[in-house]
Motif scaffolding. Structure first.
Motif, PDB file in Angstrom:
ATOM      1  N   ARG A   1      27.747  74.209   8.612  1.00 63.38           N
ATOM      2  CA  ARG A   1      27.598  72.791   8.963  1.00 63.38           C
ATOM      3  C   ARG A   1      26.398  72.165   8.254  1.00 63.38           C
ATOM      4  NH1 ARG A   1      28.929  74.943  14.201  1.00 63.38           N
ATOM      5  NH2 ARG A   1      26.717  74.977  14.666  1.00 63.38           N
TER       6      ARG A   1
ATOM      7  N   VAL B   1      26.530  58.338   9.766  1.00 67.39           N
ATOM      8  CA  VAL B   1      27.809  57.818   9.243  1.00 67.39           C
ATOM      9  C   VAL B   1      28.749  58.965   8.932  1.00 67.39           C
ATOM     10  CG1 VAL B   1      28.853  56.626   7.281  1.00 67.39           C
ATOM     11  CG2 VAL B   1      26.838  55.655   8.401  1.00 67.39           C
ATOM     12  N   ARG B   2      28.216  60.029   8.349  1.00 66.26           N
ATOM     13  CA  ARG B   2      29.042  61.212   8.043  1.00 66.26           C
ATOM     14  C   ARG B   2      29.662  61.796   9.300  1.00 66.26           C
ATOM     15  NH1 ARG B   2      27.983  66.106   8.936  1.00 66.26           N
ATOM     16  NH2 ARG B   2      29.149  67.758   7.972  1.00 66.26           N
ATOM     17  N   GLN B   3      28.867  61.922  10.359  1.00 65.32           N
ATOM     18  CA  GLN B   3      29.380  62.460  11.610  1.00 65.32           C
ATOM     19  C   GLN B   3      30.416  61.532  12.233  1.00 65.32           C
ATOM     20  OE1 GLN B   3      26.086  63.349  14.151  1.00 65.32           O
ATOM     21  NE2 GLN B   3      25.456  65.116  12.959  1.00 65.32           N
TER      22      GLN B   3
ATOM     23  N   ALA C   1      25.275  64.498   2.006  1.00 64.94           N
ATOM     24  CA  ALA C   1      25.235  63.159   2.599  1.00 64.94           C
ATOM     25  C   ALA C   1      23.798  62.720   2.853  1.00 64.94           C
ATOM     26  CB  ALA C   1      26.024  63.137   3.905  1.00 64.94           C
TER      27      ALA C   1
ATOM     28  N   ASP D   1      27.217  71.469   4.631  1.00 57.61           N
ATOM     29  CA  ASP D   1      28.114  70.316   4.515  1.00 57.61           C
ATOM     30  C   ASP D   1      27.361  69.000   4.672  1.00 57.61           C
ATOM     31  OD1 ASP D   1      30.279  71.935   4.118  1.00 57.61           O
ATOM     32  OD2 ASP D   1      31.072  71.739   6.159  1.00 57.61           O
ATOM     33  N   ALA D   2      26.289  68.990   5.449  1.00 64.63           N
ATOM     34  CA  ALA D   2      25.543  67.761   5.725  1.00 64.63           C
ATOM     35  C   ALA D   2      24.536  67.425   4.634  1.00 64.63           C
ATOM     36  CB  ALA D   2      24.830  67.883   7.061  1.00 64.63           C
TER      37      ALA D   2
ATOM     38  N   VAL E   1      32.411  59.414  10.692  1.00 66.75           N
ATOM     39  CA  VAL E   1      33.639  59.403   9.890  1.00 66.75           C
ATOM     40  C   VAL E   1      34.392  60.711  10.016  1.00 66.75           C
ATOM     41  CG1 VAL E   1      34.484  59.310   7.510  1.00 66.75           C
ATOM     42  CG2 VAL E   1      32.781  57.671   8.295  1.00 66.75           C
ATOM     43  N   LYS E   2      33.659  61.804  10.107  1.00 65.96           N
ATOM     44  CA  LYS E   2      34.285  63.127  10.112  1.00 65.96           C
ATOM     45  C   LYS E   2      35.066  63.386  11.405  1.00 65.96           C
ATOM     46  CE  LYS E   2      33.480  67.924   9.111  1.00 65.96           C
ATOM     47  NZ  LYS E   2      32.559  68.926   8.669  1.00 65.96           N
TER      48      LYS E   2
ATOM     49  N   ALA F   1      22.704  58.117   6.886  1.00 70.79           N
ATOM     50  CA  ALA F   1      23.806  58.757   6.155  1.00 70.79           C
ATOM     51  C   ALA F   1      24.401  59.901   6.968  1.00 70.79           C
ATOM     52  CB  ALA F   1      23.307  59.266   4.801  1.00 70.79           C
ATOM     53  N   SER F   2      23.550  60.650   7.631  1.00 68.45           N
ATOM     54  CA  SER F   2      24.047  61.749   8.486  1.00 68.45           C
ATOM     55  C   SER F   2      24.872  61.200   9.640  1.00 68.45           C
ATOM     56  CB  SER F   2      22.870  62.568   8.991  1.00 68.45           C
ATOM     57  OG  SER F   2      23.319  63.571   9.852  1.00 68.45           O
TER      58      SER F   2
END
Length: 68
Positions: free
Chosen positions: A17, A62-64, A24, A20-21, A66-67, A59-60
């Protein structure tokens, strides 16, 4: 909780995890720093650091969002 189904997938590990982060967060940091330099010619180091941290956090987030 019952038996595992045939399509069961175990959750991924913490390191997976994190890796993957990282892209971003790096993109968010770069955007935050570039934004500050676009506004201010000679920003203070604290302002650049704050913008980088805020960009990474946003950014983190937004990534969470969207994911999932």
């Amino acid at each position: 909780m019952g038996a595992l189904t045939e399509h069961h997938r175990c959750p991924r590990g913490a390191w997976s995890r994190v890796t993957d982060a990282i892209p971003a967060i790096v993109v968010g940091v770069v955007i935050g720093v570039l934004f500050i330099y676009a506004i201010e010619d000679r920003p203070a180091a604290a302002l650049v650091l704050t913008a980088a941290a805020l960009g990474g956090v946003l950014a983190s987030a937004v990534r969470q969002a969207v994911k999932f």
